[in-house]
Motif scaffolding. Structure first.
Motif, PDB file in Angstrom:
ATOM      1  N   SER A 227       0.850  -1.191   0.000  1.00 33.29           N
ATOM      2  CA  SER A 227       0.000   0.000   0.000  1.00 33.29           C
ATOM      3  C   SER A 227       0.884   1.239   0.000  1.00 33.29           C
ATOM      4  CB  SER A 227      -0.878   0.008   1.252  1.00 33.29           C
ATOM      5  OG  SER A 227      -1.405   1.306   1.432  1.00 33.29           O
ATOM      6  N   PRO A 228       0.585   2.232  -0.870  1.00 30.60           N
ATOM      7  CA  PRO A 228       1.379   3.466  -0.876  1.00 30.60           C
ATOM      8  C   PRO A 228       1.333   4.176   0.485  1.00 30.60           C
ATOM      9  CG  PRO A 228      -0.194   3.418  -2.719  1.00 30.60           C
ATOM     10  CD  PRO A 228      -0.480   2.210  -1.881  1.00 30.60           C
ATOM     11  N   PRO A 277     -10.366  16.747  -4.874  1.00 24.05           N
ATOM     12  CA  PRO A 277      -8.948  16.579  -4.533  1.00 24.05           C
ATOM     13  C   PRO A 277      -8.685  16.520  -3.017  1.00 24.05           C
ATOM     14  CG  PRO A 277      -9.223  18.285  -6.205  1.00 24.05           C
ATOM     15  CD  PRO A 277     -10.603  17.866  -5.796  1.00 24.05           C
ATOM     16  N   GLY A 278      -9.359  17.375  -2.251  1.00 25.17           N
ATOM     17  CA  GLY A 278      -9.111  17.387  -0.798  1.00 25.17           C
ATOM     18  C   GLY A 278      -9.619  16.119  -0.130  1.00 25.17           C
ATOM     19  N   THR A 279     -10.827  15.710  -0.523  1.00 28.47           N
ATOM     20  CA  THR A 279     -11.426  14.520   0.106  1.00 28.47           C
ATOM     21  C   THR A 279     -10.662  13.278  -0.301  1.00 28.47           C
ATOM     22  OG1 THR A 279     -13.547  15.632  -0.027  1.00 28.47           O
ATOM     23  CG2 THR A 279     -13.622  13.288   0.418  1.00 28.47           C
ATOM     24  N   SER A 280     -10.327  13.177  -1.581  1.00 25.03           N
ATOM     25  CA  SER A 280      -9.619  11.956  -2.011  1.00 25.03           C
ATOM     26  C   SER A 280      -8.234  11.899  -1.356  1.00 25.03           C
ATOM     27  CB  SER A 280      -9.535  11.850  -3.534  1.00 25.03           C
ATOM     28  OG  SER A 280      -8.810  12.911  -4.047  1.00 25.03           O
ATOM     29  N   LYS A 281      -7.594  13.030  -1.148  1.00 26.45           N
ATOM     30  CA  LYS A 281      -6.284  12.998  -0.479  1.00 26.45           C
ATOM     31  C   LYS A 281      -6.415  12.455   0.942  1.00 26.45           C
ATOM     32  CE  LYS A 281      -2.178  15.730   0.643  1.00 26.45           C
ATOM     33  NZ  LYS A 281      -1.910  14.935   1.809  1.00 26.45           N
ATOM     34  N   ARG A 282      -7.472  12.891   1.629  1.00 28.13           N
ATOM     35  CA  ARG A 282      -7.661  12.394   3.008  1.00 28.13           C
ATOM     36  C   ARG A 282      -7.847  10.877   3.007  1.00 28.13           C
ATOM     37  NH1 ARG A 282     -12.375  15.834   5.613  1.00 28.13           N
ATOM     38  NH2 ARG A 282     -11.799  14.750   7.521  1.00 28.13           N
ATOM     39  N   LEU A 283      -8.632  10.378   2.042  1.00 29.99           N
ATOM     40  CA  LEU A 283      -8.871   8.922   1.981  1.00 29.99           C
ATOM     41  C   LEU A 283      -7.581   8.180   1.595  1.00 29.99           C
ATOM     42  CD1 LEU A 283     -12.362   9.037   0.203  1.00 29.99           C
ATOM     43  CD2 LEU A 283     -11.948   8.306   2.565  1.00 29.99           C
ATOM     44  N   LEU A 284      -6.857   8.726   0.620  1.00 34.48           N
ATOM     45  CA  LEU A 284      -5.628   8.052   0.163  1.00 34.48           C
ATOM     46  C   LEU A 284      -4.552   8.065   1.261  1.00 34.48           C
ATOM     47  CD1 LEU A 284      -5.506   9.514  -3.467  1.00 34.48           C
ATOM     48  CD2 LEU A 284      -5.913   7.111  -2.864  1.00 34.48           C
ATOM     49  N   ASP A 285      -4.436   9.172   1.975  1.00 36.43           N
ATOM     50  CA  ASP A 285      -3.429   9.251   3.046  1.00 36.43           C
ATOM     51  C   ASP A 285      -3.678   8.192   4.119  1.00 36.43           C
ATOM     52  OD1 ASP A 285      -2.182  11.322   1.781  1.00 36.43           O
ATOM     53  OD2 ASP A 285      -2.869  12.895   3.157  1.00 36.43           O
ATOM     54  N   LEU A 286      -4.940   7.823   4.283  1.00 38.83           N
ATOM     55  CA  LEU A 286      -5.271   6.790   5.280  1.00 38.83           C
ATOM     56  C   LEU A 286      -5.155   5.380   4.687  1.00 38.83           C
ATOM     57  CD1 LEU A 286      -8.369   8.454   6.978  1.00 38.83           C
ATOM     58  CD2 LEU A 286      -6.115   8.092   7.995  1.00 38.83           C
TER      59      LEU A 286
END
Ligand code: MLT
Length: 324
Positions: A227-228, A277-286
């Protein structure tokens, strides 16, 4: 207006079909999260609900209705009025595994819901208390096999993702720990961090900050690729248990019978949220996986649910007995 007239006006308004009552939504929408606050389902729901609220012009309010591995809250959602004001965040457990584990389940994940769309995929990670005496997955496997009668494994109830994933893991590892039930893996995480339980198989979005802070240990991510969000954690294939491949998912559902124009508004708002972009970043960071675009549509999610119910019914018959 005279009292009699105002009563008649109110009765006429209530009898009118939803579209004639004003544009949907004209009041807050409740999103049922079928687990305790602070766990993965709750975290994903709150992230997407925040963005959906902006699009819909009404608050999407989270209501945590925990119990019975998520099936209590999802039963409530299935039985809610199909008017778009009650929706739910379901997942691979409630809409995939639960039918195989509950012979008396009060809902049918396929027939009783109108799918809205996938929020995020959530890979499973095998994690343990920080002082667990195993440095890698091979040692962990040997230890749980040799000592499983002394070990406590935490999960969020029969039918939950954590229950289902670790049922599979325990069966592959030949482990028979005491399985400790929580109302969600948010509260289970507190006990893992404080060392009251030994291990769990949980969705990545509940784990990344704790793993990074060193308050729990991660042995492997049950995916073909790393996972990244956790590049230092090996895959189960790299670490010696290639058969353990589980990725969960969280998705939004409405009760069956919800009008198509309302479903479209909800589905468009969800897609907008996940692609923001903001919401997807939060999901991807997790550690959320946003790659399955097809399942972001109602049709795609419907297909995913059908295939997951079929898949888990086969897998679980072998790995976990049905709930009483
Ligand atoms: C699960 O195991 O199904 C989830 O982790 C439950 C939760 O969101 O707490």
């Amino acid at each position: 207006m005279k009292p009699l007239l105002s009563c008649l006006a109110l009765a006429a308004a209530l009898a009118a079909p939803p579209a004639a009552r004003g544009a949907y939504p004209d009041r807050p929408v409740t999103m049922i999260v079928p687990f305790a606050a602070g766990g993965p389902t709750d975290v994903i729901a709150r992230i997407v609900a925040e963005n959906m609220s902006r699009t819909l012009g009404q608050q999407v309010v989270i209501e945590n209705v925990a119990g019975a591995g998520g099936t209590t809250g999802i039963t409530r959602a299935a039985q809610a009025a199909p008017d778009g004001y009650t929706i739910a965040m379901g997942h691979m457990g409630t809409h995939g595994a639960a039918p195989a584990l509950y012979p008396d389940l009060k809902y049918d994940p396929v027939k009783d819901f109108a799918p809205i769309g996938l929020a995020a995929g959530t890979p499973i990670v095998i994690v343990a208390r920080k002082d667990f005496p195993a440095k890698d997955l091979k040692e962990f496997l040997a230890y749980v096999k040799a000592n499983s009668d002394k070990l406590n494994e935490a999960h969020a109830g029969v039918g939950s993702v954590s229950f289902t994933s670790c049922a599979l893991f325990n069966s592959l590892a030949g482990a028979r720990p005491t399985r400790v039930t929580y109302r969600g893996t948010g509260p289970a995480m507190n006990d893992l961090v404080s060392g009251q339980v030994d291990y769990m198989c949980d969705q990545i979005v509940n784990l990344v900050p704790q793993i990074q802070a060193g308050t729990i240990k991660a042995y492997a991510v049950a995916l073909p690729e790393r996972s990244p969000a956790l590049p230092d954690v090996p895959t189960t294939k790299e670490a010696g248990l290639p058969e353990f491949q589980v990725s969960a998912w969280n998705a939004v559902f409405a009760p069956r019978g919800t009008p198509p124009e309302i479903l479209k508004k909800l589905s468009d708002a969800l897609v907008k949220a996940v692609e923001d972009p903001g919401t997807s970043k939060r999901l991807l960071d997790l550690g959320g996986d946003l790659s399955n675009k097809a399942a972001r549509t109602p049709d795609g999610l419907g297909k995913l649910v059908e295939s997951e119910v079929a898949r888990w019914s086969k897998v679980l018959k072998a790995a976990a007995p049905p709930a009483k």
